[in-house]
Design an enzyme around this catalytic site. Structure first.
Site: not given
Length: 513
Positions: A361, A364-365
């Site tokens: 992701c 997200c990361d």
């Protein structure tokens, strides 16, 4: 500062405050502290029931000058603040200002700490009340659309159970801590100093994980005592939700069982191709789906994974569903809507360094790799979009594509080509993710044109090579094609009587990229 629109929205929510609350901050002279002070002061001015004060930076007890006992949720990081009731030890803290996706976590914390009850079923609430005393900390990024679900779940545990505390930590605000604690994915939940959970988890899953870690058995016996359903839907994504809504509206006794409600949608940053909705975000869309399903009276069985399907032994007999926790359900008909998951590379090092540099992701990361070198595997739309997004955060992106040319839309390829910190390597077969035992340090690939081997030093690998259906648990029960997709006819029927299927787990057209 709060802009007028957010101020008005927050003011409307705070009408529901059930009692007084206190915000206690630890700040310094930094711009980040000034922003937190302005925001918390503005919130306190909206309602007389909200008090705000700041700790002396030498103090270790956020309730000391109120004469209350010491708390474990002490705001030692700067800037940070706690949300608690006056005179009581606070159990919820925010290290960094929870804006962006996390603003809803702050709003819910204010309401729930004041006494506004979390919407949790009585059986689950009883399990939460029985959990042991634990201190949790969750490292998040403000761009992560899944992190709020975990933050809000753990905050709810702290609200319900006096022995639990929870601190949200903005990884972007505390990069040194992210580095020292080897956080390579968000959300990452620490129980004490040990990593307890990484990635998206529902409230039910978190409770079950805590129970399992403490050797207690989740209260699941009731699942096997339910009367047979007319229709049982396996999976909580859009396909399963649609089936549940239509069935319930026809008066069919319906239940949904899912590990997490929302499915792949929870991992989607933006949705712009749903008719009548110009733009929404995955988690928001998923919450709306779940609310609509609940509104129809569908029984929701969350936090459970189906382990096996038991076909009907003869026409008219009940179908059986075995859950991985030992529970068992029965139904007259079953709809399988288990969707798909990210496809793995299937190379050495991938699983070893999953969430330690191997990520799926970018939204997200990605912020955890700020200023570092990363790779994106996959030249389709998802891979190219990931490379474009990451290029605005990291030092350099290397995009590797197995085929001789990228498969992404032309408009995305033109955007990619305009970026100076992106390198594209085609005809590249990834052969290994390399690491030092703790985290990713590079990857190896083979040039498919001449067979030469290469190694690229980097800190992260983002895998974007498509999806694989979640159907492995159906081996020997329903017919599937070579991709693992459930074969269905024009009515959604499978090869097993009484068993239907829908969505990305099936042969319905136009799914594979």
């Amino acid at each position: 500062m709060l802009n007028p629109a957010i101020r008005q929205s927050l003011n409307d929510y705070l009408q529901r405050l059930a009692g007084p609350i206190e915000l206690v901050a630890r700040l310094d002279d930094s711009p980040a502290s000034a922003e937190m002070r302005d925001t918390l002061t503005a919130i306190a001015h909206l309602r007389g029931a909200i008090a705000y004060r700041e700790l002396d930076t030498a103090s270790t007890d956020p309730t000391a000058d109120a004469g209350a006992p010491a708390a474990r949720a002490i705001p030692t990081r700067i800037p940070s603040f706690t949300v608690g009731r006056p005179g009581e030890p606070p159990r919820i803290a925010f290290a960094g200002l929870p804006m962006g996706h996390e603003f809803s976590s702050l709003v819910l914390a204010l309401l729930q700490v004041s006494g506004y009850p979390p919407r949790i079923e009585p059986a689950l609430r009883a399990r939460i009340e029985a959990l042991p005393s634990t201190d949790f900390e969750t490292v998040i990024s403000l761009s992560c659309q899944n992190c709020p679900d975990v933050v809000q779940a753990l905050n709810a545990l702290a609200v319900i159970n006096p022995g639990i505390t929870h601190t949200m930590i903005d990884g972007g605000r505390f990069p040194a801590e992210v580095e020292s604690r080897a956080v390579m994915a968000v959300p990452t939940v620490f129980r004490g100093e040990e990593i307890f959970i990484t990635g998206h988890q529902t409230l039910e899953q978190i409770v079950a994980r805590i129970e399992a870690a403490n050797g207690s058995t989740p209260v699941v016996a009731a699942a096997g005592q339910r009367d047979p359903y007319d229709m049982l839907i396996i999976g909580g994504g859009p396909a399963g939700s649609s089936a549940a809504i239509y069935a319930a509206r026809k008066g069919i006794r319906t239940a949904m069982v899912a590990e997490r409600f929302g499915g792949q949608v929870l991992d989607t940053l933006a949705i712009e191709n749903y008719a009548s909705v110009l733009h929404t975000e995955g988690p928001q869309f998923a919450r709306a789906l779940e609310a609509q399903v609940r509104e129809q009276g569908v029984e929701m069985i969350g936090g459970r994974r189906v382990a096996a399907l038991e076909p009907a032994p003869h026409p008219g007999a009940l179908l059986g569903i075995e859950l991985d926790d030992g529970g068992r359900l029965q139904a007259r008909s079953v709809v399988i809507a288990t969707g798909a998951r990210w496809r793995d590379l299937g190379v050495p090092g991938e699983q070893q360094y999953r969430n330690r540099g191997v990520a799926y992701c970018p939204h997200c990361d990605g912020p955890l790799f700020k200023g570092k070198r990363v790779a994106v595997i996959g030249g389709g739309n998802s891979g190219v979009e990931a490379a474009i997004d990451l290029a605005g955060i990291v030092a350099h992106v290397t995009l590797l594509e197995f085929a001789a040319e990228l498969k992404a839309d032309a408009v995305l390829q033109r955007k990619l080509a305009s970026l100076t910190n992106v390198s594209v390597i085609t005809s590249a077969q990834t052969t290994e993710v390399v690491g030092d035992g703790q985290r990713v340090t590079g990857l190896r690939y083979t040039d498919r044109r001449d067979g030469s081997a290469h190694e690229v030093p980097l800190a992260g690998v983002f895998v974007q090579i498509g999806l694989v259906p979640n159907t492995g648990w159906l081996e020997g029960t329903v017919e599937r094609n070579r991709f693992g997709e459930i074969i269905i006819d024009g009515h959604g029927r499978t090869s097993a009587p009484g068993v239907f299927a829908a969505g990305d787990a099936t042969t319905v057209p136009f799914m594979r990229s």
